[in-house]
Design a protein around this motif. Sequence first.
Motif, PDB file in Angstrom:
ATOM      1  N   LEU A   1       0.846  -1.191   0.000  1.00  0.00           N
ATOM      2  CA  LEU A   1       0.000   0.000   0.000  1.00  0.00           C
ATOM      3  C   LEU A   1       0.878   1.238   0.000  1.00  0.00           C
ATOM      4  O   LEU A   1       1.950   1.236   0.631  1.00  0.00           O
ATOM      5  N   ALA A   2       0.436   2.258  -0.670  1.00  0.00           N
ATOM      6  CA  ALA A   2       1.270   3.450  -0.780  1.00  0.00           C
ATOM      7  C   ALA A   2       0.408   4.695  -0.908  1.00  0.00           C
ATOM      8  O   ALA A   2      -0.768   4.624  -1.270  1.00  0.00           O
TER       9      ALA A   2
ATOM     10  N   CYS B   1      -4.119   7.205  -2.580  1.00  0.00           N
ATOM     11  CA  CYS B   1      -3.685   5.920  -2.046  1.00  0.00           C
ATOM     12  C   CYS B   1      -3.688   4.896  -3.184  1.00  0.00           C
ATOM     13  O   CYS B   1      -4.439   5.031  -4.148  1.00  0.00           O
ATOM     14  N   ALA B   2      -2.836   3.904  -3.035  1.00  0.00           N
ATOM     15  CA  ALA B   2      -2.690   2.900  -4.087  1.00  0.00           C
ATOM     16  C   ALA B   2      -2.375   1.548  -3.470  1.00  0.00           C
ATOM     17  O   ALA B   2      -1.794   1.463  -2.384  1.00  0.00           O
ATOM     18  N   ALA B   3      -2.747   0.499  -4.190  1.00  0.00           N
ATOM     19  CA  ALA B   3      -2.483  -0.868  -3.755  1.00  0.00           C
ATOM     20  C   ALA B   3      -1.936  -1.665  -4.924  1.00  0.00           C
ATOM     21  O   ALA B   3      -2.374  -1.485  -6.068  1.00  0.00           O
ATOM     22  N   GLY B   4      -0.989  -2.533  -4.634  1.00  0.00           N
ATOM     23  CA  GLY B   4      -0.412  -3.353  -5.683  1.00  0.00           C
ATOM     24  C   GLY B   4       0.308  -4.552  -5.115  1.00  0.00           C
ATOM     25  O   GLY B   4       0.501  -4.655  -3.895  1.00  0.00           O
TER      26      GLY B   4
ATOM     27  N   TYR C   1       1.399   0.059  -9.391  1.00  0.00           N
ATOM     28  CA  TYR C   1       0.219  -0.113  -8.558  1.00  0.00           C
ATOM     29  C   TYR C   1      -1.019  -0.217  -9.430  1.00  0.00           C
ATOM     30  O   TYR C   1      -1.296   0.656 -10.241  1.00  0.00           O
ATOM     31  N   ALA C   2      -1.766  -1.291  -9.234  1.00  0.00           N
ATOM     32  CA  ALA C   2      -2.918  -1.572 -10.094  1.00  0.00           C
ATOM     33  C   ALA C   2      -4.192  -0.865  -9.644  1.00  0.00           C
ATOM     34  O   ALA C   2      -5.098  -0.654 -10.448  1.00  0.00           O
ATOM     35  N   PHE C   3      -4.265  -0.542  -8.359  1.00  0.00           N
ATOM     36  CA  PHE C   3      -5.502  -0.010  -7.809  1.00  0.00           C
ATOM     37  C   PHE C   3      -5.248   1.355  -7.166  1.00  0.00           C
ATOM     38  O   PHE C   3      -4.282   1.530  -6.428  1.00  0.00           O
TER      39      PHE C   3
END
Length: 120
Positions: A33-34, A94-97, A107-109
Amino acid sequence: VQLQASGGGLVQAGDSLRLSCEASGRTFSSYALAWFRQAPGNGREFVAGIRWDWHTDYTDSVKGRFTISRDNAKNTVILQMDSLKPEDTAEYYCAAGLAFTIHPGSYAFWGQGTLVTVSS
């Protein structure tokens, strides 16, 4: 995975803000997560990230001022921002990968942005 960011606002230099990002999906704990930010006219910049094993990383300009954390039980990632500076003004995402990197393309999301404005 769907991400919903919140917590931005207008503050003065030296103040604090707490950004929150809530995720849907049952595999939240498996993701890196970022938080990224983007100021007008600039590219999207890595701010902080937290891996599935709780390892964290920060861009140099926020080290000692920002703290990223995650709560897998609540599917939430938090960015605590202290001692804010005018140069922190940006839209925060925010991002998730599946890979833990500083590169936004990994990051895909993504959540929608939340605006942080710091006045001097």
